[in-house]
Design an enzyme around this catalytic site. Structure first.
Site, PDB file in Angstrom:
ATOM      1  CD  GLU A 118     -44.996 116.051 133.115  1.00 55.66           C
ATOM      2  OE1 GLU A 118     -45.234 116.989 132.470  1.00 55.66           O
ATOM      3  OE2 GLU A 118     -45.948 114.975 133.353  1.00 55.66           O
ATOM      4  CG  HIS A 141     -45.058 116.212 139.007  1.00 57.46           C
ATOM      5  ND1 HIS A 141     -46.433 116.323 139.403  1.00 57.46           N
ATOM      6  CD2 HIS A 141     -45.261 114.882 138.197  1.00 57.46           C
ATOM      7  CE1 HIS A 141     -47.461 115.404 138.962  1.00 57.46           C
ATOM      8  NE2 HIS A 141     -46.648 114.617 138.377  1.00 57.46           N
ATOM      9  CG  HIS A 143     -48.020 111.085 141.425  1.00 54.94           C
ATOM     10  ND1 HIS A 143     -47.948 109.762 140.626  1.00 54.94           N
ATOM     11  CD2 HIS A 143     -48.076 111.998 140.731  1.00 54.94           C
ATOM     12  CE1 HIS A 143     -47.657 110.398 139.471  1.00 54.94           C
ATOM     13  NE2 HIS A 143     -47.680 111.414 139.288  1.00 54.94           N
ATOM     14  CG  HIS A 214     -51.386 114.045 137.390  1.00 54.03           C
ATOM     15  ND1 HIS A 214     -50.949 114.298 136.384  1.00 54.03           N
ATOM     16  CD2 HIS A 214     -50.317 113.584 138.063  1.00 54.03           C
ATOM     17  CE1 HIS A 214     -49.568 114.191 136.104  1.00 54.03           C
ATOM     18  NE2 HIS A 214     -49.406 113.368 137.205  1.00 54.03           N
TER      19      HIS A 214
HETATM   20  O1  2HA Z   1     -43.292 111.727 134.962  1.00 54.51           O
HETATM   21  O2  2HA Z   1     -45.585 111.721 137.321  1.00 54.51           O
HETATM   22  O3  2HA Z   1     -46.973 113.176 135.580  1.00 54.51           O
HETATM   23  C1  2HA Z   1     -43.909 111.015 135.746  1.00 54.51           C
HETATM   24  C2  2HA Z   1     -45.227 111.778 136.132  1.00 54.51           C
HETATM   25  C3  2HA Z   1     -45.865 112.579 134.978  1.00 54.51           C
HETATM   26 ZN    ZN Z   2     -47.454 112.657 137.736  1.00 53.33          ZN
END
Ligand code: 2HA
Ligand code: ZN
Length: 269
Positions: A118, A141, A143, A214
């Site tokens: 990323e 980033h 989840h 996501h």
């Molecule tokens: O790199 O979560 O969306 C791991 C992730 C990519």
């Molecule tokens: Zn991710």
């Protein structure tokens, strides 16, 4: 030997990354290699660091980012786990510098851990932040379970629908996330389209952006503050879901209560 030895200010910044990575894992937001962290560490770079040889060949970023000339970043490594990064940040991530062409980078320390796939999107966001003169130095980033669950509903993907609901669950949410939650429709992970849509959402003045089905992408002055914003928003989502699990639609704070809160705390209306 680590580049962090005898550099307490830089080490403190990387220690914050490790602390946040531990929180992401314990919250269940960072399965396997899920999530990414990229920190602009340029302000802690000294002349001795500038003189250090690279430990990798120059690698293409995949795009040219003119505001990154001479900038340095700590990046989580590709395929690395947050739970490992929490224990050993320089084993699951590395320090890179951007080359003068603004299209390549090289790894400087501690080990040749290749940065996340990323990287182009994280660096594009940092390029945007620097172009704007923003004081933000961290991108995250992750989840978060309940926030991702919300994005499986059209209703909550409507612009600012989730923001209004989340703010109304507990007064702290608007106080600590006054810009709310931006929404980006589903796009392929790692794609240029997703990176561009994320930057457009940040440009609309969101600090935390949801990627449908996501995860979130958050920016702030440092990684702890970026984490705090996501944590506060996800807590509000948990309260909503808890009420629904008890069998009712939560009332939410009234418009009058929201207006009073905004006035007293000097928040945007
Ligand atoms: O790199 O979560 O969306 C791991 C992730 C990519
Ligand atoms: Zn991710």
């Amino acid at each position: 030997m680590s580049i962090l030895d005898n550099r307490p200010a830089l080490k403190a910044e990387i220690d914050k990354v490790a602390e946040v990575a531990g929180y992401l894992w314990t919250k269940g937001w960072a399965e396997r290699n899920g999530g990414n962290i990229t920190i602009n560490i340029t302000e802690w770079v000294d002349n001795a660091m500038r003189a250090m040889p690279a430990i990798s060949e120059p690698k293409a970023i995949g795009t040219t980012l003119p505001h990154l000339e001479g900038r340095w970043f700590y990046c989580k490594g590709t395929q690395k786990r947050m739970r490992d990064l929490a224990r050993e940040p320089m084993g699951s991530g590395s320090i890179i510098r951007i080359l003068p062409d603004c299209a390549h980078y090289e790894i400087v320390a501690d080990a040749p851990v290749a940065p996340t796939s990323e990287l182009p999107s994280h660096l594009s966001v940092h390029n945007y932040l620097l172009a704007k003169g923003s004081p933000y130095r961290a991108s995250l980033h992750t989840h978060p379970i309940e926030l991702v669950a919300l994005t499986h509903s059209r209703k909550w993907m409507e612009k600012d629908a989730a923001t209004r609901m989340l703010w109304s669950m507990i007064p702290e949410t608007k106080a600590f996330c006054p810009r709310g939650l931006g929404m980006v429709p589903y796009m392929l992970p790692s794609s240029v389209e997703l990176a561009d849509a994320t930057i457009r959402a940040i440009d609309e003045d969101y600090d935390v952006v949801m990627w449908e089905k996501h995860g979130v992408f958050a920016v702030d002055t440092d990684i702890m503050s970026a984490f705090d914003q996501v944590d506060v928003l996800n807590k509000a989502a948990q309260i909503y879901i808890s009420a629904r699990n008890m069998g009712f639609e939560p009332e939410g704070m009234s418009d009058a209560q929201m207006t009073e809160l905004s006035t007293v705390f000097g928040l945007p209306k």
